[in-house]
Design a protein around this motif. Sequence first.
Motif, PDB file in Angstrom:
ATOM      1  N   ALA A 260       0.819  -1.219   0.000  1.00  0.00           N
ATOM      2  CA  ALA A 260       0.000   0.000   0.000  1.00  0.00           C
ATOM      3  C   ALA A 260       0.846   1.260   0.000  1.00  0.00           C
ATOM      4  O   ALA A 260       0.475   2.271  -0.622  1.00  0.00           O
ATOM      5  N   SER A 261       1.991   1.231   0.674  1.00  0.00           N
ATOM      6  CA  SER A 261       2.819   2.436   0.745  1.00  0.00           C
ATOM      7  C   SER A 261       3.405   2.779  -0.621  1.00  0.00           C
ATOM      8  O   SER A 261       3.474   3.962  -0.995  1.00  0.00           O
ATOM      9  N   LEU A 262       3.803   1.763  -1.384  1.00  0.00           N
ATOM     10  CA  LEU A 262       4.313   2.018  -2.732  1.00  0.00           C
ATOM     11  C   LEU A 262       3.203   2.524  -3.645  1.00  0.00           C
ATOM     12  O   LEU A 262       3.440   3.377  -4.508  1.00  0.00           O
ATOM     13  N   ILE A 263       1.992   2.002  -3.456  1.00  0.00           N
ATOM     14  CA  ILE A 263       0.857   2.454  -4.272  1.00  0.00           C
ATOM     15  C   ILE A 263       0.552   3.927  -3.988  1.00  0.00           C
ATOM     16  O   ILE A 263       0.353   4.721  -4.914  1.00  0.00           O
ATOM     17  N   VAL A 264       0.522   4.308  -2.725  1.00  0.00           N
ATOM     18  CA  VAL A 264       0.252   5.706  -2.368  1.00  0.00           C
ATOM     19  C   VAL A 264       1.329   6.612  -2.955  1.00  0.00           C
ATOM     20  O   VAL A 264       1.032   7.654  -3.567  1.00  0.00           O
ATOM     21  N   GLU A 265       2.591   6.216  -2.798  1.00  0.00           N
ATOM     22  CA  GLU A 265       3.676   7.037  -3.328  1.00  0.00           C
ATOM     23  C   GLU A 265       3.598   7.124  -4.852  1.00  0.00           C
ATOM     24  O   GLU A 265       3.738   8.208  -5.433  1.00  0.00           O
ATOM     25  N   GLY A 266       3.358   5.975  -5.505  1.00  0.00           N
ATOM     26  CA  GLY A 266       3.283   5.964  -6.963  1.00  0.00           C
ATOM     27  C   GLY A 266       2.137   6.799  -7.493  1.00  0.00           C
ATOM     28  O   GLY A 266       2.300   7.581  -8.438  1.00  0.00           O
ATOM     29  N   CYS A 267       0.951   6.662  -6.896  1.00  0.00           N
ATOM     30  CA  CYS A 267      -0.216   7.426  -7.355  1.00  0.00           C
ATOM     31  C   CYS A 267      -0.022   8.926  -7.118  1.00  0.00           C
ATOM     32  O   CYS A 267      -0.451   9.752  -7.939  1.00  0.00           O
ATOM     33  N   THR A 268       0.629   9.281  -6.020  1.00  0.00           N
ATOM     34  CA  THR A 268       0.909  10.692  -5.751  1.00  0.00           C
ATOM     35  C   THR A 268       1.837  11.260  -6.819  1.00  0.00           C
ATOM     36  O   THR A 268       1.633  12.379  -7.310  1.00  0.00           O
ATOM     37  N   LEU A 269       2.842  10.497  -7.200  1.00  0.00           N
ATOM     38  CA  LEU A 269       3.772  10.946  -8.235  1.00  0.00           C
ATOM     39  C   LEU A 269       3.079  11.048  -9.597  1.00  0.00           C
ATOM     40  O   LEU A 269       3.367  11.963 -10.372  1.00  0.00           O
ATOM     41  N   VAL A 270       2.176  10.097  -9.895  1.00  0.00           N
ATOM     42  CA  VAL A 270       1.432  10.168 -11.152  1.00  0.00           C
ATOM     43  C   VAL A 270       0.642  11.467 -11.226  1.00  0.00           C
ATOM     44  O   VAL A 270       0.677  12.192 -12.236  1.00  0.00           O
ATOM     45  N   ALA A 271      -0.085  11.769 -10.166  1.00  0.00           N
ATOM     46  CA  ALA A 271      -0.887  13.002 -10.141  1.00  0.00           C
ATOM     47  C   ALA A 271       0.002  14.230 -10.305  1.00  0.00           C
ATOM     48  O   ALA A 271      -0.339  15.162 -11.044  1.00  0.00           O
ATOM     49  N   VAL A 291      -4.495   3.084 -12.295  1.00  0.00           N
ATOM     50  CA  VAL A 291      -5.890   2.619 -12.378  1.00  0.00           C
ATOM     51  C   VAL A 291      -5.998   1.194 -11.858  1.00  0.00           C
ATOM     52  O   VAL A 291      -6.921   0.845 -11.110  1.00  0.00           O
ATOM     53  N   HIS A 292      -5.057   0.342 -12.246  1.00  0.00           N
ATOM     54  CA  HIS A 292      -5.032  -1.028 -11.720  1.00  0.00           C
ATOM     55  C   HIS A 292      -4.871  -1.011 -10.196  1.00  0.00           C
ATOM     56  O   HIS A 292      -5.574  -1.726  -9.475  1.00  0.00           O
ATOM     57  N   ALA A 293      -3.929  -0.201  -9.718  1.00  0.00           N
ATOM     58  CA  ALA A 293      -3.594  -0.197  -8.295  1.00  0.00           C
ATOM     59  C   ALA A 293      -4.757   0.280  -7.432  1.00  0.00           C
ATOM     60  O   ALA A 293      -4.919  -0.169  -6.288  1.00  0.00           O
ATOM     61  N   GLU A 294      -5.570   1.184  -7.972  1.00  0.00           N
ATOM     62  CA  GLU A 294      -6.652   1.765  -7.178  1.00  0.00           C
ATOM     63  C   GLU A 294      -7.937   0.952  -7.224  1.00  0.00           C
ATOM     64  O   GLU A 294      -8.881   1.243  -6.482  1.00  0.00           O
ATOM     65  N   ALA A 295      -7.993  -0.075  -8.079  1.00  0.00           N
ATOM     66  CA  ALA A 295      -9.197  -0.914  -8.167  1.00  0.00           C
ATOM     67  C   ALA A 295      -9.224  -1.892  -6.994  1.00  0.00           C
ATOM     68  O   ALA A 295      -8.266  -2.639  -6.789  1.00  0.00           O
ATOM     69  N   PRO A 296     -10.298  -1.910  -6.205  1.00  0.00           N
ATOM     70  CA  PRO A 296     -10.364  -2.822  -5.047  1.00  0.00           C
ATOM     71  C   PRO A 296     -10.287  -4.292  -5.451  1.00  0.00           C
ATOM     72  O   PRO A 296      -9.704  -5.109  -4.741  1.00  0.00           O
TER      73      PRO A 296
END
Length: 407
Positions: A260-271, A291-296
């Motif tokens: 989850a921490s890598l997903i948060v960091e990655g999505c923040t960088l994408v934005a 988009v893949h990472a944020e899908a439950p």
Amino acid sequence: MTPSVEAIYRSESRRVLATLIRVLGDFDLAEEALHEAFFVAVERWPQEGVPDNPRAWLVSTGRFKAIDRLRRQARFTPLLQEQADALEATDWSAEDVEDDRLRLIFTCCHPALAPDAQTALTLREICDLTTEEIARAFLATPATIAQRIVRAKGKIREARIPYQVPSLAELPERLDSVLRVIYLVFNEGYSASMGADLTREAFTREAIRLGRLLMELLPEPEVVGLLALMLLHESRRAARTSVSGELVLLSEQDRSLWDASLIVEGCTLVARALTTGRFGPYCLQAAIAAVHAEAPTAAETDWPQIVGLYDVLLRATPSPVIELNRAVAVAMGQGPLAGLQLVEGIFQRGELTDYHLAHSARGEFCRQLGRIEEARSAYEKALSLTQQIPEKRFLEQRLAELHLHKQ
């Protein structure tokens, strides 16, 4: 090697080599010095213990070994004595070793070198890939890759290409090559081109480290996008294989294992990258990964958004591999027949005929459509093309399932 020396070789040898190249100014001399330093370590460390700073010890030992080698050879080539004296008189700094691999990447990616030579040299010197592994990635022969590497080293030596990170004014024009090579390093770790393991964590970790260094140096949108892309892919590592090492498809992965921490960091960088409006292929690929990472769940993935992003990516960077990935996304949203038609179109143009993932995708679509013989043929073709053992086992399992289905 003893276990401790072997572990340090795996974790430190490429960093030591990068520093030795900086200190000695010669690729081949540095490689010889690296091997001699580890040979001394194998002899001494079991009795004397591992030094507090093994990397610095190895660099210092390798430097002295190189000076000794030059002096021995100076009997036949007097100029080497001057080189040895100059090396001995010059202090080397242990403070800059963390940046040495980044310096080495910029040297290997110098515009004076052909693009294929840039990549081959970097994969060999930075990542310690064998010529056979690089040849597999390039769909070339090991002899061809070896020649590229030798020519690249010769060009660096003859043109006196500096071992340094370019100035800020020079960085942008040098950036594309460096980003491409860092991503190739990551891909070799994310999905190894051959061997018993699906992934090579040391490669993905190193690529991400280099990506972070580069972002500190030049926080351009595509640099940020590449780092985001690598982090989002890396977040799925634990779920990509089963406990026994078998390949697990994205749609079947246990998402609770995603980092989850890598997903948060990655999505923040994408934005952050997308808000600049100056994004390119790496940012777009990172957006798809987000988009893949944020899908439950796999079922809740926004496939139309992913297809739309692939459409934009294809306009920016036309590529049959991107078309293949888009075809898989279309199939997930519209069904296997739609995906199969797109893959068949790629094959009809004569593209990706030697790419195992294209045949594997065709096999999967045919399997889902109940076209068993076509699926078998496609899976067998994919099996003949892959050199990675977990992928081979996955394809063999699919073929076994088709056999049972026929019965």
